[in-house]
Write a protein that holds these residues in place. Structure first.
Motif, mmCIF file in Angstrom:
data_model
loop_
_atom_site.group_PDB
_atom_site.id
_atom_site.type_symbol
_atom_site.label_atom_id
_atom_site.label_comp_id
_atom_site.label_asym_id
_atom_site.label_seq_id
_atom_site.Cartn_x
_atom_site.Cartn_y
_atom_site.Cartn_z
ATOM 1 N N CYS A 94 0.800 -1.146 0.022
ATOM 2 C CA CYS A 94 -0.137 0.033 -0.074
ATOM 3 C C CYS A 94 0.756 1.258 0.057
ATOM 4 O O CYS A 94 2.084 1.166 0.171
ATOM 5 N N CYS A 110 2.858 1.541 3.284
ATOM 6 C CA CYS A 110 4.087 0.596 3.586
ATOM 7 C C CYS A 110 5.250 0.839 2.597
ATOM 8 O O CYS A 110 6.367 0.620 2.840
ATOM 9 N N CYS A 155 -2.270 -5.813 1.050
ATOM 10 C CA CYS A 155 -0.812 -5.538 1.341
ATOM 11 C C CYS A 155 -0.188 -6.426 1.845
ATOM 12 O O CYS A 155 -0.617 -6.786 3.072
ATOM 13 N N CYS A 209 1.018 -4.731 5.778
ATOM 14 C CA CYS A 209 0.209 -4.615 6.887
ATOM 15 C C CYS A 209 -1.296 -5.263 6.540
ATOM 16 O O CYS A 209 -2.063 -5.271 7.569
#
Ligand SMILES: [Zn+2]
Ligand SMILES: [Zn+2]
Length: 225
Positions: free
Chosen positions: A52, A55, A104, A107
């Motif tokens: 994402c 991140c 993602c 995360c």
């Protein structure tokens, strides 16, 4: 009286788990190698994963200024980056009103480009990802390693499938500095080994999109995710 005992894995448990993950990883490498490589080639296997926009900022090799799959042009971007199948899957997900098409890798956030999520594609070297050394100090193959390589390659010559008179070949020959690291070893029969001799291998790079595929439904669930 009940005592709550926290489950702390023992050293033995940890060791066995690491071995298991490595073996799965080796098996994956062998399967990909069979699909993409000849016995004269050495394969570099990269895993591609979605990140994402938050991140990606903490990814150590982040040179990206623009998302690989932008929310403004996601249909074309997915097709261009991951192929038609992935693009069709994403369009179906949008049509069904799904909350995401990817997660993602770092995360776990649901990613739906049609809702404005920007998606970045990160590459992991397979061995790096599982902390498996790419090289070993030694050049000779131990009996234990020989057994393991033979088992992973189904006790068949990697070149012709012969099951008799197998030996462990160094893809990059020992004479050229090839070590006894897993990815430099393969089982060959006597005939194929002689034919190969000390010829130099060619490097093949393969990118695997397992992180972008549909979630697995069998016992391996979670292994690569
Ligand atoms: Zn994330
Ligand atoms: Zn052979």
């Amino acid at each position: 009286m009940y005592l709550l005992v926290p489950e702390v894995p023992s050293r033995r448990d940890e060791y066995e788990q690491t071995q298991w993950v490595r073996e799965e990883c080796y098996r994956f490498y062998v399967a990909q190698r069979r699909a993409s490589c000849t016995y004269l080639q050495l394969m570099d296997l990269w895993l591609r994963a979605p990140y994402c926009s938050e991140c990606i900022l903490s990814y150590p090799f982040n040179f990206k200024h623009f998302p690989d799959i932008s929310s403004a042009n996601w249909e074309e971007d997915i097709e261009c980056q991951l192929g038609e199948e992935a693009s069709a899957r994403a369009k179906d997900a949008e049509a069904e009103g799904a909350s995401s098409v990817f997660q993602c890798k770092r995360c776990g956030k649901d990613l739906a480009p049609w809702n404005g999520d920007e998606i970045y594609i990160v590459h992991y070297h397979l061995e790096e990802h599982y902390q498996i050394p790419l090289e070993t100090a030694g050049r000779t193959v131990s009996k234990g390693l020989k057994r393991k390589i033979l088992r992973l390659y189904d006790n068949k010559c990697f070149a012709c499938g012969e099951t008799k008179n197998l030996h462990i070949d160094h893809v990059l020959p020992r004479a050229s500095g090839g070590t006894a690291a897993f990815r430099n070893l393969q089982p060959l029969c006597e005939r194929c080994g002689q034919k190969k001799g000390d010829s130099q291998p060619e490097e093949v790079e393969v990118y695997s999109d397992i992180y972008f595929g549909p979630y697995p439904s069998d016992g391996y669930e979670g292994l690569f995710w």
